[in-house]
Motif scaffolding. Sequence first.
Motif, PDB file in Angstrom:
ATOM      1  N   UNK A   1       0.830  -1.208   0.000  1.00 57.17           N
ATOM      2  CA  UNK A   1       0.000   0.000   0.000  1.00 57.17           C
ATOM      3  C   UNK A   1       0.862   1.255   0.000  1.00 57.17           C
ATOM      4  N   UNK A   2       1.980   1.225   0.736  1.00 55.00           N
ATOM      5  CA  UNK A   2       2.867   2.385   0.777  1.00 55.00           C
ATOM      6  C   UNK A   2       3.475   2.652  -0.596  1.00 55.00           C
ATOM      7  N   UNK A   3       3.905   1.592  -1.274  1.00 60.83           N
ATOM      8  CA  UNK A   3       4.474   1.757  -2.617  1.00 60.83           C
ATOM      9  C   UNK A   3       3.421   2.306  -3.574  1.00 60.83           C
ATOM     10  N   UNK A   4       2.241   1.745  -3.537  1.00 57.91           N
ATOM     11  CA  UNK A   4       1.177   2.200  -4.430  1.00 57.91           C
ATOM     12  C   UNK A   4       0.782   3.646  -4.141  1.00 57.91           C
ATOM     13  N   UNK A   5       0.616   3.986  -2.870  1.00 57.48           N
ATOM     14  CA  UNK A   5       0.212   5.351  -2.518  1.00 57.48           C
ATOM     15  C   UNK A   5       1.264   6.361  -2.964  1.00 57.48           C
ATOM     16  N   UNK A   6       2.537   6.023  -2.740  1.00 52.43           N
ATOM     17  CA  UNK A   6       3.608   6.940  -3.130  1.00 52.43           C
ATOM     18  C   UNK A   6       3.691   7.084  -4.645  1.00 52.43           C
ATOM     19  N   UNK A   7       3.534   5.968  -5.358  1.00 55.02           N
ATOM     20  CA  UNK A   7       3.617   6.022  -6.817  1.00 55.02           C
ATOM     21  C   UNK A   7       2.469   6.842  -7.399  1.00 55.02           C
ATOM     22  N   UNK A   8       1.266   6.636  -6.880  1.00 55.90           N
ATOM     23  CA  UNK A   8       0.106   7.385  -7.383  1.00 55.90           C
ATOM     24  C   UNK A   8       0.259   8.868  -7.061  1.00 55.90           C
ATOM     25  N   UNK A   9       0.691   9.171  -5.836  1.00 55.00           N
ATOM     26  CA  UNK A   9       0.872  10.578  -5.459  1.00 55.00           C
ATOM     27  C   UNK A   9       1.939  11.239  -6.317  1.00 55.00           C
ATOM     28  N   UNK A  10       3.008  10.506  -6.605  1.00 50.52           N
ATOM     29  CA  UNK A  10       4.067  11.044  -7.449  1.00 50.52           C
ATOM     30  C   UNK A  10       3.555  11.322  -8.850  1.00 50.52           C
ATOM     31  N   UNK A  11       2.753  10.404  -9.384  1.00 53.31           N
ATOM     32  CA  UNK A  11       2.199  10.600 -10.727  1.00 53.31           C
ATOM     33  C   UNK A  11       1.266  11.808 -10.757  1.00 53.31           C
ATOM     34  N   UNK A  12       0.421  11.932  -9.724  1.00 58.90           N
ATOM     35  CA  UNK A  12      -0.517  13.050  -9.679  1.00 58.90           C
ATOM     36  C   UNK A  12       0.234  14.370  -9.585  1.00 58.90           C
ATOM     37  N   UNK A  13       1.264  14.419  -8.755  1.00 57.46           N
ATOM     38  CA  UNK A  13       2.048  15.654  -8.632  1.00 57.46           C
ATOM     39  C   UNK A  13       2.745  15.976  -9.949  1.00 57.46           C
ATOM     40  N   UNK A  14       3.287  14.929 -10.584  1.00 62.14           N
ATOM     41  CA  UNK A  14       3.962  15.156 -11.852  1.00 62.14           C
ATOM     42  C   UNK A  14       3.020  15.647 -12.928  1.00 62.14           C
ATOM     43  N   UNK A  15       1.808  15.068 -12.960  1.00 60.95           N
ATOM     44  CA  UNK A  15       0.816  15.494 -13.943  1.00 60.95           C
ATOM     45  C   UNK A  15       0.388  16.930 -13.703  1.00 60.95           C
ATOM     46  N   UNK A  16       0.207  17.294 -12.424  1.00 65.59           N
ATOM     47  CA  UNK A  16      -0.196  18.661 -12.089  1.00 65.59           C
ATOM     48  C   UNK A  16       0.875  19.656 -12.497  1.00 65.59           C
ATOM     49  N   UNK A  17       2.135  19.277 -12.237  1.00 60.58           N
ATOM     50  CA  UNK A  17       3.236  20.168 -12.598  1.00 60.58           C
ATOM     51  C   UNK A  17       3.343  20.317 -14.108  1.00 60.58           C
ATOM     52  N   UNK A  18       3.105  19.210 -14.826  1.00 55.42           N
ATOM     53  CA  UNK A  18       3.180  19.257 -16.281  1.00 55.42           C
ATOM     54  C   UNK A  18       2.058  20.116 -16.855  1.00 55.42           C
ATOM     55  N   UNK A  19       0.841  19.961 -16.302  1.00 54.57           N
ATOM     56  CA  UNK A  19      -0.287  20.769 -16.768  1.00 54.57           C
ATOM     57  C   UNK A  19      -0.025  22.245 -16.541  1.00 54.57           C
ATOM     58  N   UNK A  20       0.577  22.568 -15.379  1.00 52.87           N
ATOM     59  CA  UNK A  20       0.888  23.964 -15.081  1.00 52.87           C
ATOM     60  C   UNK A  20       1.911  24.506 -16.064  1.00 52.87           C
ATOM     61  N   UNK A  21       2.892  23.652 -16.390  1.00 46.88           N
ATOM     62  CA  UNK A  21       3.915  24.076 -17.342  1.00 46.88           C
ATOM     63  C   UNK A  21       3.325  24.314 -18.722  1.00 46.88           C
ATOM     64  N   UNK A  22       2.393  23.445 -19.126  1.00 47.65           N
ATOM     65  CA  UNK A  22       1.751  23.612 -20.426  1.00 47.65           C
ATOM     66  C   UNK A  22       0.943  24.898 -20.471  1.00 47.65           C
ATOM     67  N   UNK A  23       0.228  25.197 -19.387  1.00 46.56           N
ATOM     68  CA  UNK A  23      -0.567  26.434 -19.352  1.00 46.56           C
ATOM     69  C   UNK A  23       0.335  27.651 -19.418  1.00 46.56           C
ATOM     70  N   UNK A  24       1.472  27.581 -18.733  1.00 47.81           N
ATOM     71  CA  UNK A  24       2.382  28.726 -18.733  1.00 47.81           C
ATOM     72  C   UNK A  24       3.012  28.945 -20.099  1.00 47.81           C
TER      73      UNK A  24
END
Length: 409
Positions: free
Chosen positions: A201-224
């Motif tokens: 569960x720890x591995x899955x939670x960390x991986x999902x959170x990392x993906x979500x953060x990465x996607x959010x950062x990428x979306x922000x970069x695209x908007x900028x």
Amino acid sequence: MTDLETPVAPARPGPWPRRVAPALLGYAAVRALGLVALALWSATRDKSTHQLLTARWDSLWYTRVAELGYGYEVRLPNGDVHSNLAFFPLLPWLERAVSAVTPLSYADAGLLISTLASLAAAWGVFAVADHVYGRRAGVCAVLLWAVLPVGIVQSMAYSESLFTALAAWSLYAVLTGRWLTAGLLASFAGLTRPVGAAVVAAVWAAAIASYVRGSSAQDSSVRDSSVRDSSVRERSGPAPDSASLWRRALGMLLAPLGAAGYVLWVGQHTGRGPLGYLDVQAGWGNGFDGGYAFARFAGDKFTSFPSALAGLGLIVGVALVIWLYVICVRQAQPLPLLVYAGIVTALALCASSYFGSKPRLLLPAFPLLLPLALAVARLRTSRSAWVLGGVAVVSAAYGAFWLNGSGPP
């Protein structure tokens, strides 16, 4: 920084062996003190220290699996069936392997494995705490883990040390972005104890959170960068972190294979389907009831005055564990540590298993010790040495008394 974007102490130079040496030396000293206390106490009761460490309770079940394989069971007068299928296979496999290449018996092989695994676990606890809070906190975390009242279990032919080593290094791999290593170690942890689900569960939670953060950062970069020509973006190719995404996905795929593989094999072996392992555990009186049985057990202690003190102690102990977890959350520990410690704690406190074993079941929940490690690390060296030394003496005496008792630890 890791790709989890967790605020951690800055990278610190220095070779690992030299950096971790104080923690491992202190850990070995505490464990040696516990063994000396056990030997002295056992001698006064005409008991064998070696037998207490290698040939009682769970250690016997593990050696039977190593020697006879699965299928051994004991039928109790009340109809309950204690099957060795309840014990996960990694430790017996290792016992059999070590015994095959050395003159050691299965029991002594288990003791050797546990000893080496306890050192690996101590190193893993240090690695996690050092990465998050720094070297001094890492040393204190290892020593606190060593001086736990049930720390003597770390020196027994039990699976706690092996599991904690695998869990701690899997969590460290997650914190440092080594997803394949994290998934592989989580899979091995799942072959060691049922609570391996917490590592998964720890591995899955960390991986999902990392993906979500990465996607959010990428979306922000695209908007900028929206003023750029769309054709330029189309020619830019895949995102730079695509390789990391695949490693995370593969780590997530690897993580549950150990636990799922064994549980499914038990279901097939017993002919009871995917939930067959739950039936095996039910034969031992184990199940998940949300803590009802444990609460009733503690409440029954208040029926008379002497036992009321034990009941009060249980309540204080549970409150302390919950308080430590709340502090972990308030101190914003990295997500994988919070998920792992939370699930280990919930499974230990909310299962209808042997109540005397609950402190042992909490032994792998080492992230709960990090707030205490930080507090001790802030003390002067001499004062922290006196505090930890005094607790080590009390822990050694308690461990010797506990292990010489009649019930399983």
